[in-house]
Design a protein around this motif. Structure first.
Motif, mmCIF file in Angstrom:
data_model
loop_
_atom_site.group_PDB
_atom_site.id
_atom_site.type_symbol
_atom_site.label_atom_id
_atom_site.label_comp_id
_atom_site.label_asym_id
_atom_site.label_seq_id
_atom_site.Cartn_x
_atom_site.Cartn_y
_atom_site.Cartn_z
ATOM 1 N N ALA A 287 39.441 53.906 13.125
ATOM 2 C CA ALA A 287 38.040 53.940 13.555
ATOM 3 C C ALA A 287 37.878 53.554 15.025
ATOM 4 C CB ALA A 287 37.198 53.022 12.677
ATOM 5 N N VAL A 288 38.747 52.658 15.536
ATOM 6 C CA VAL A 288 38.565 52.182 16.915
ATOM 7 C C VAL A 288 39.431 52.897 17.946
ATOM 8 C CG1 VAL A 288 37.822 49.886 16.181
ATOM 9 C CG2 VAL A 288 40.229 50.271 16.732
ATOM 10 N N MET A 289 40.503 53.572 17.507
ATOM 11 C CA MET A 289 41.394 54.225 18.468
ATOM 12 C C MET A 289 40.620 55.188 19.376
ATOM 13 S SD MET A 289 44.530 53.163 18.372
ATOM 14 C CE MET A 289 45.527 54.440 19.104
ATOM 15 N N ASP A 290 40.915 55.097 20.667
ATOM 16 C CA ASP A 290 40.329 55.958 21.703
ATOM 17 C C ASP A 290 38.830 55.752 21.932
ATOM 18 O OD1 ASP A 290 42.737 57.215 22.450
ATOM 19 O OD2 ASP A 290 42.579 58.575 20.741
ATOM 20 N N ASP B 298 46.249 46.977 22.326
ATOM 21 C CA ASP B 298 44.979 46.385 22.746
ATOM 22 C C ASP B 298 44.430 45.449 21.668
ATOM 23 O OD1 ASP B 298 44.860 47.730 25.172
ATOM 24 O OD2 ASP B 298 43.760 49.425 24.330
ATOM 25 N N THR B 299 43.651 44.474 22.115
ATOM 26 C CA THR B 299 42.924 43.604 21.197
ATOM 27 C C THR B 299 41.454 43.992 21.302
ATOM 28 O OG1 THR B 299 44.517 41.823 21.460
ATOM 29 C CG2 THR B 299 42.341 41.202 20.649
ATOM 30 N N VAL B 300 40.826 44.192 20.138
ATOM 31 C CA VAL B 300 39.424 44.615 20.118
ATOM 32 C C VAL B 300 38.560 43.546 19.462
ATOM 33 C CG1 VAL B 300 39.960 47.083 20.079
ATOM 34 C CG2 VAL B 300 39.695 45.869 17.921
ATOM 35 N N LEU B 301 37.341 43.440 19.947
ATOM 36 C CA LEU B 301 36.347 42.554 19.341
ATOM 37 C C LEU B 301 35.219 43.450 18.844
ATOM 38 C CD1 LEU B 301 35.300 39.717 18.697
ATOM 39 C CD2 LEU B 301 34.218 39.710 20.944
ATOM 40 N N LEU B 302 34.988 43.396 17.537
ATOM 41 C CA LEU B 302 33.919 44.180 16.917
ATOM 42 C C LEU B 302 32.821 43.244 16.465
ATOM 43 C CD1 LEU B 302 36.131 46.476 14.642
ATOM 44 C CD2 LEU B 302 35.201 47.034 16.882
ATOM 45 N N LYS B 303 31.567 43.671 16.678
ATOM 46 C CA LYS B 303 30.441 42.840 16.286
ATOM 47 C C LYS B 303 29.556 43.642 15.336
ATOM 48 C CE LYS B 303 26.881 39.891 18.282
ATOM 49 N NZ LYS B 303 26.181 39.527 19.503
ATOM 50 N N GLY B 304 29.305 43.055 14.179
ATOM 51 C CA GLY B 304 28.428 43.668 13.175
ATOM 52 C C GLY B 304 27.803 42.547 12.392
ATOM 53 N N TYR C 135 29.718 48.567 13.095
ATOM 54 C CA TYR C 135 30.100 47.595 14.115
ATOM 55 C C TYR C 135 29.906 48.214 15.492
ATOM 56 C CZ TYR C 135 32.404 44.820 10.497
ATOM 57 O OH TYR C 135 32.660 44.051 9.395
ATOM 58 N N LYS C 136 29.835 47.342 16.471
ATOM 59 C CA LYS C 136 29.781 47.769 17.867
ATOM 60 C C LYS C 136 31.063 47.230 18.515
ATOM 61 C CE LYS C 136 27.207 47.305 22.136
ATOM 62 N NZ LYS C 136 26.170 46.548 22.840
ATOM 63 N N LEU C 137 31.728 48.067 19.291
ATOM 64 C CA LEU C 137 32.932 47.652 20.005
ATOM 65 C C LEU C 137 32.506 46.832 21.217
ATOM 66 C CD1 LEU C 137 35.986 47.705 20.377
ATOM 67 C CD2 LEU C 137 35.777 49.923 21.460
ATOM 68 N N GLU C 138 32.650 45.510 21.088
ATOM 69 C CA GLU C 138 32.206 44.568 22.136
ATOM 70 C C GLU C 138 33.143 44.511 23.331
ATOM 71 O OE1 GLU C 138 29.486 41.908 22.191
ATOM 72 O OE2 GLU C 138 28.706 43.616 21.062
ATOM 73 N N SER C 139 34.465 44.448 23.059
ATOM 74 C CA SER C 139 35.406 44.346 24.174
ATOM 75 C C SER C 139 36.788 44.862 23.794
ATOM 76 C CB SER C 139 35.518 42.895 24.657
ATOM 77 O OG SER C 139 36.139 42.096 23.666
ATOM 78 N N GLY D 101 31.159 49.456 23.701
ATOM 79 C CA GLY D 101 29.791 49.882 23.444
ATOM 80 C C GLY D 101 29.696 50.916 22.333
ATOM 81 N N SER D 102 30.832 51.506 21.945
ATOM 82 C CA SER D 102 30.826 52.519 20.888
ATOM 83 C C SER D 102 30.412 51.914 19.554
ATOM 84 C CB SER D 102 32.217 53.130 20.720
ATOM 85 O OG SER D 102 32.631 53.807 21.872
ATOM 86 N N LYS D 103 29.715 52.726 18.772
ATOM 87 C CA LYS D 103 29.362 52.334 17.401
ATOM 88 C C LYS D 103 30.529 52.764 16.511
ATOM 89 C CE LYS D 103 24.998 51.113 18.135
ATOM 90 N NZ LYS D 103 24.829 49.751 18.514
ATOM 91 N N ILE D 104 30.991 51.836 15.681
ATOM 92 C CA ILE D 104 32.121 52.085 14.793
ATOM 93 C C ILE D 104 31.635 51.969 13.358
ATOM 94 C CG2 ILE D 104 34.459 51.356 14.162
ATOM 95 C CD1 ILE D 104 34.244 52.071 17.133
ATOM 96 N N SER D 105 31.957 52.956 12.535
ATOM 97 C CA SER D 105 31.601 52.930 11.124
ATOM 98 C C SER D 105 32.895 52.794 10.331
ATOM 99 C CB SER D 105 30.880 54.229 10.750
ATOM 100 O OG SER D 105 30.524 54.194 9.399
ATOM 101 N N ILE D 106 32.983 51.744 9.514
ATOM 102 C CA ILE D 106 34.200 51.473 8.760
ATOM 103 C C ILE D 106 33.887 51.507 7.271
ATOM 104 C CG2 ILE D 106 36.033 49.794 8.318
ATOM 105 C CD1 ILE D 106 35.496 48.757 11.203
#
Length: 148
Positions: free
Chosen positions: A121-124, A85-91, A142-146, A128-133
């Motif tokens: 941090a992003v697996m599974d 998967d390709t993820v877009l994180l926004k922070g 960060y917020k998982l945008e897509s 909309g999930s909040k990600i802390s790195i």
């Protein structure tokens, strides 16, 4: 079991083919040439070629083992991040990464391992999930945008 994407498996197969068909012959030719020159006891080029031969043989065995035990990740779990998967994180800034196997990882191409800090941090996670790195300068949110 070695988890990888289809592209990653193809890359392993290409590397194996190159090492078996091209590199092995090149090293063998070098060894033959060195042997024909006579005294090998003080021939550093011969010693280096022997070492290169052994390293290549070990890599061939390793690649064959990975290919034999490869599990292609194609499970696109409904709305959750997985390998491939390709993820877009926004922070504080936007990050876009493809989650791949360890061998496929290349941050310069935007490909990170699922075992890397960001990958873990992003697996599974769902959109909309909040990600802390954890970074050297501290935690970044960060917020998982897509997921695509």
């Amino acid at each position: 079991i070695y988890k990888t994407t289809k592209e990653g498996l193809n890359k392993l197969k290409e590397d194996l083919k190159y090492r078996e068909d091209v590199l092995k012959k090149k090293i063998t030719d070098t060894l033959d040439e060195m042997r024909s020159q006579g005294d090998l006891s003080e021939n550093d080029a011969y010693s280096m070629a022997v070492e290169e031969f052994h390293v290549n043989e070990e890599k061939i065995i390793e690649l064959k083992d990975k290919i034999r035990n490869a599990e292609i990740i194609k499970d696109r779990s409904k709305g959750k991040v997985g390998i491939g998967d390709t993820v877009l994180l926004k922070g504080t800034k936007k990050l876009k990464y493809q989650i791949v196997s360890e061998d496929e990882a290349n941050p310069l191409e935007g490909k990170i391992s699922y075992k890397s800090p960001i990958g873990l941090a992003v697996m599974d996670k769902k959109v909309g999930s909040k990600i802390s790195i954890e970074t050297p300068s501290g935690k970044t949110e960060y917020k998982l945008e897509s997921i695509s």
